[in-house]
Design a protein around this motif. Sequence first.
Motif, short mmCIF file in Angstrom:
data_model
loop_
_atom_site.label_atom_id
_atom_site.label_comp_id
_atom_site.label_asym_id
_atom_site.label_seq_id
_atom_site.Cartn_x
_atom_site.Cartn_y
_atom_site.Cartn_z
N LEU A 48 134.80 71.25 51.77
CA LEU A 48 134.61 72.45 50.96
C LEU A 48 134.61 73.66 51.88
N GLN A 49 135.56 74.57 51.66
CA GLN A 49 135.67 75.78 52.46
C GLN A 49 135.72 76.98 51.53
N ALA A 50 135.40 78.15 52.06
CA ALA A 50 135.47 79.40 51.30
C ALA A 50 136.30 80.41 52.06
N GLU A 51 137.05 81.21 51.32
CA GLU A 51 137.95 82.19 51.92
C GLU A 51 137.80 83.52 51.19
N ALA A 52 137.71 84.61 51.95
CA ALA A 52 137.66 85.95 51.37
C ALA A 52 139.08 86.38 51.01
N VAL A 53 139.32 86.74 49.76
CA VAL A 53 140.65 87.12 49.29
C VAL A 53 140.56 88.37 48.43
N LEU A 54 141.73 88.90 48.07
CA LEU A 54 141.84 89.99 47.11
C LEU A 54 142.64 89.50 45.91
N ARG A 55 142.20 89.86 44.73
CA ARG A 55 142.94 89.56 43.51
C ARG A 55 143.11 90.88 42.75
N ALA A 56 144.36 91.39 42.73
CA ALA A 56 144.66 92.70 42.12
C ALA A 56 143.73 93.77 42.67
N GLY A 57 143.48 93.72 43.98
CA GLY A 57 142.66 94.73 44.65
C GLY A 57 141.17 94.49 44.59
N VAL A 58 140.73 93.42 43.91
CA VAL A 58 139.30 93.11 43.80
C VAL A 58 138.93 92.07 44.84
N ALA A 59 137.90 92.36 45.64
CA ALA A 59 137.45 91.41 46.65
C ALA A 59 136.78 90.22 45.98
N ALA A 60 137.15 89.03 46.39
CA ALA A 60 136.63 87.81 45.75
C ALA A 60 136.56 86.70 46.79
N THR A 61 135.89 85.61 46.41
CA THR A 61 135.80 84.42 47.25
C THR A 61 136.56 83.28 46.57
N GLN A 62 137.47 82.69 47.30
CA GLN A 62 138.17 81.51 46.79
C GLN A 62 137.65 80.29 47.53
N VAL A 63 137.18 79.30 46.79
CA VAL A 63 136.74 78.06 47.42
C VAL A 63 137.88 77.05 47.36
N HIS A 64 137.98 76.27 48.42
CA HIS A 64 139.00 75.24 48.51
C HIS A 64 138.30 73.89 48.65
N VAL A 65 138.56 73.00 47.72
CA VAL A 65 138.07 71.63 47.82
C VAL A 65 139.25 70.76 48.20
N ARG A 66 139.22 70.28 49.42
CA ARG A 66 140.29 69.40 49.89
C ARG A 66 139.77 67.97 49.86
N ALA A 67 140.38 67.17 49.01
CA ALA A 67 139.89 65.80 48.80
C ALA A 67 141.03 64.81 48.96
N GLU A 68 140.72 63.69 49.57
CA GLU A 68 141.70 62.61 49.69
C GLU A 68 141.90 61.96 48.33
N GLU A 69 143.14 61.69 47.99
CA GLU A 69 143.41 60.99 46.73
C GLU A 69 142.99 59.54 46.89
N ASP A 70 141.94 59.13 46.17
CA ASP A 70 141.46 57.76 46.30
C ASP A 70 142.04 56.83 45.23
N GLY A 71 142.81 57.42 44.30
CA GLY A 71 143.44 56.59 43.27
C GLY A 71 142.50 56.02 42.24
N VAL A 72 141.21 56.41 42.28
CA VAL A 72 140.22 55.87 41.35
C VAL A 72 140.23 56.70 40.06
N ILE A 73 140.38 56.03 38.92
CA ILE A 73 140.23 56.69 37.63
C ILE A 73 138.83 56.34 37.12
N ARG A 74 137.95 57.32 37.16
CA ARG A 74 136.53 57.06 36.90
C ARG A 74 136.21 57.23 35.42
N THR A 75 135.32 56.39 34.92
CA THR A 75 134.80 56.56 33.57
C THR A 75 133.62 57.52 33.61
N TYR A 76 133.24 57.99 32.43
CA TYR A 76 132.05 58.84 32.34
C TYR A 76 130.82 58.09 32.86
#
Length: 404
Positions: A48-76
């Motif tokens: 989990l990482q966070a990056e300072a970005v601009l969206r249409a001139g508005v300062a915002a934080t974009q979080v990036h969740v980088r996850a390995e594809e484990d191929g698991v289809i989980r039930t509720y």
Amino acid sequence: MPSRTRAWFHCFSGIAGDMALGSLVDAGADLDEIRALLHRLPIGGWELQAEAVLRAGVAATQVHVRAEEDGVIRTYAHISGIIDEARLPDRVRDRAQAVFAAMAEVEGRLHRRAPGQVHFHELGGVDAIVDVVGSCTGLELLGVDEVWSSPVATGTGMVRSAHGMLPNPAPAVVALLQGAPTYGRDVNVELVTPTGAALLAALAVGYGPLPPMTIAATGFGAGSRDLDGLPNATQVVLGEAGADGLEPGRDEGQPVVLVEVNVDDATGETLAHAVAALIDAGAHDAWVTPIVMKKGRPAHTVSALADPALTEQVSRVLVAETGSLGRRGQTLRRWPAARATSEVEVEGLPVRVKVSVGRVKVEHDDAVRAARRSGLPLREVVTRAEAAWRRRQEVPPAPGDHAG
């Protein structure tokens, strides 16, 4: 009475799980503390990482969740177990469970399956779990007691899913936002994801303009792409207000809904199961009261106390499990005492304790688990856990201090 902290999500460009999480980080939720709690989840292969970005001139934080594809289809049921196993703070756990319960209930209706058997595809991925639990953690770190939302903007066109192409907003989003004020933007982009809609469906106690509060902080969580002339972000505004919304610093309680049915043909086993099912559905509390009905018949009232946002969900369970032909309800207010969760060890086994002013209470399920594994009587585990917590609070006197 203390003030209550509100979070108002301004969904002028919709909402997604990562946008909600990013807005809370931008508003001051500590990313390292969020990561630390997320690491309690029994799943790995994510960052989990966070990056300072601009969206249409508005300062915002974009979080990036980088996850390995484990191929698991989980039930509720699988995801619910993961959250329970993580030993999260009570309110984080309860909010996360409510979000996934809302998803399961809607997906079950859409695919004609029981909620516990629903297979999550995108929603069961590691990144979605991190987004949901991370957002609930951010709310807790910021001390949020109530979640509110503006009317929700949705896009148009088509979106791609595990089931193929779907209309935008997706059917799950439409179902989750039932009862919420929405409006469409002529933007061929998925502005609201099922995860974002589920966060609102499970947690929001009301919709509309910015509710009365003394503003303390604000933050913007960025989406992954730029939109022409529109900041692709979700805003959160944090502030304090009394429960009546008029006088910050004056607390008239948290709004809750009491729903009840009277039944005269339910067995003790059915009533016990109904109470457990209501708690699983997100009720704050549920109970059974013996009564006498017309013609002198012995009967029972089954009651549940729930957040306004979960009223329909809890009511459906109440009617289904008791077989009642109807239900009644009323809006009340409650004043839960401030509490914190801590953890101690008994015979090397972790046991959670709830702490409030003048009281420490051992988490019963943890004490039972420790008693079974250690062989100690349950009463002994409880006594040792309370004593361990009290020892931790003892501070040795400073040099030269003495009783006067």
